[in-house]
Design an enzyme around this catalytic site. Structure first.
Site, PDB file in Angstrom:
ATOM      1  N   ASN A 173       1.019  -1.256   0.040  1.00 15.47           N
ATOM      2  CA  ASN A 173      -0.205  -0.065  -0.016  1.00 15.47           C
ATOM      3  C   ASN A 173       0.642   1.404   0.005  1.00 15.47           C
ATOM      4  OD1 ASN A 173      -2.458   1.430   0.217  1.00 15.47           O
ATOM      5  ND2 ASN A 173      -2.119   1.572   2.430  1.00 15.47           N
ATOM      6  N   GLU A 200      11.404  -4.124   4.331  1.00 19.07           N
ATOM      7  CA  GLU A 200      10.020  -3.517   4.960  1.00 19.07           C
ATOM      8  C   GLU A 200       8.733  -4.042   5.154  1.00 19.07           C
ATOM      9  OE1 GLU A 200       9.900   0.071   6.506  1.00 19.07           O
ATOM     10  OE2 GLU A 200      11.751  -0.688   7.151  1.00 19.07           O
TER      11      GLU A 200
END
Length: 344
Positions: free
Chosen positions: A71, A175
């Protein structure tokens, strides 16, 4: 007296949240004219799964290398990393449902939970169907599939790998959501970022921020990259969410799916399960450690990644969307690691 005190606290909290919002708006990043990297979008193919058209990039032959974005990005995030593994396998980079060039999901009824359409499990359902369509039997056996994952693409990818263990050749992640955020979310994201997530998870306020003002794409995304995006690059990320309202729903639902202190319970359960499974896996892994990073800044999270079995790690410059800061470094590391696991 107690009610007055509670009301005062609520007003104070609301004022704090609005202050955070104003701070971020005033620090909006202005795009530049030219990028130091290639800005050309990946050419897309389309396939209909579960009645919806999903977009994906595909080229090459051999064992699949699947790139999964999160996202609020799309396969565009991988455009400058994919060239480093061209010719090494069959590269597939989908746009998740409702994101990038993939079709949006419609509201089914007036009583529908608006976040249901783009929940973790709906995304997983569409991704499962897409990979089943594209990979066929390779999704069930063969130790052939390598996945390269980031952000919510990591949660979807880890969940897929957990359920297709025989298919996995290796996993490259950075990440990533490697486990639930139960060790103090304020220290994971940083104080301001945690407050912003709290605002987006608040019904009404989140809709105003994201559906009305495109907050995730136009504010959080540029602030999570060390360099400035060019106008062309930023426009590629804005394009799927240019229309106000429900077209932007995926970028709001995702932050509401983040498993913080046990909620939402169903997502927390899935992430906890693959977190425990990852500890036992022996297939090759490549951890791209972003410096300073964002969601993997907590020492416990980094220690978890560093202590995985059969893991190689490299550090690159970047915050959260490190692919925009260090594509060459990531590409070199991915290419070298992939060559090594093929030799074994």
């Amino acid at each position: 007296m107690g009610c007055v005190k509670c009301l005062g606290i609520l007003v104070l909290i609301f004022a704090l949240l609005i202050g955070v919002f104003i701070f971020l708006v005033n620090h909006r990043v202005t795009p530049i004219d030219e990028s130091p990297y290639d800005t050309t979008p990946l050419p897309k193919k389309y396939v209909t799964v579960l009645g919806k058209k999903m977009a994906y990039y595909e080229e090459g032959e051999g064992d699949p290398i699947v790139f999964l974005h999160g996202n609020p990005t799309s396969s565009y995030l991988w455009r400058n990393i994919i060239p480093f593994v061209q010719g090494k396998g069959r590269i597939i980079a989908p746009d998740l449902i409702g994101m990038g060039d993939s079709e949006k999901l419609e509201i089914q009824s007036e009583n529908e939970d608006p976040d249901f359409r783009y929940s973790f499990f709906e995304h997983s359902k569409y991704l499962d169907a897409l990979l089943e369509e594209l990979l066929g039997e390779l999704s069930k056996e063969g130790n052939k599939v390598t996945i390269v994952i980031h952000d919510w693409g990591s949660a979807l990818g880890f969940h897929w790998a957990h359920r297709h263990q025989n298919a996995i050749k290796g996993i490259c992640f950075g990440e990533a959501i490697v486990g639930p955020f139960d060790h103090g979310s304020d220290t994971v994201f940083g104080y301001i970022a945690f407050q912003v997530f709290h605002m987006m998870r608040t019904i009404g306020l989140g809709e105003w921020m994201v559906l009305d003002h495109d907050f995730f794409v136009e504010y959080i995304l540029p602030l999570s990259i060390q360099r400035k995006l060019s106008k062309v690059e930023l426009d590629q990320y804005i394009k799927p969410y240019r229309n106000k309202g429900e077209d932007r729903r995926p970028t709001l639902t995702w932050p509401r799916m983040v498993p913080i202190h046990g909620m939402p319970k169903d997502v927390h359960t899935v992430v906890s399960e693959y977190h425990e499974w990852l500890k036992t896996t022996t297939f090759p892994k490549l951890w791209i450690n972003a410096n300073p990073g964002a969601i993997l800044r907590h020492p416990a999270a980094r220690e978890f990644c560093r202590n995985l079995i059969n893991v190689t790690h490299t550090t690159v410059n970047g915050i959260h969307f490190f692919q925009e800061d260090s594509p060459n470094e990531i590409g070199f590391a991915l290419s070298e690691w992939y060559d090594n696991i093929n030799e074994k």
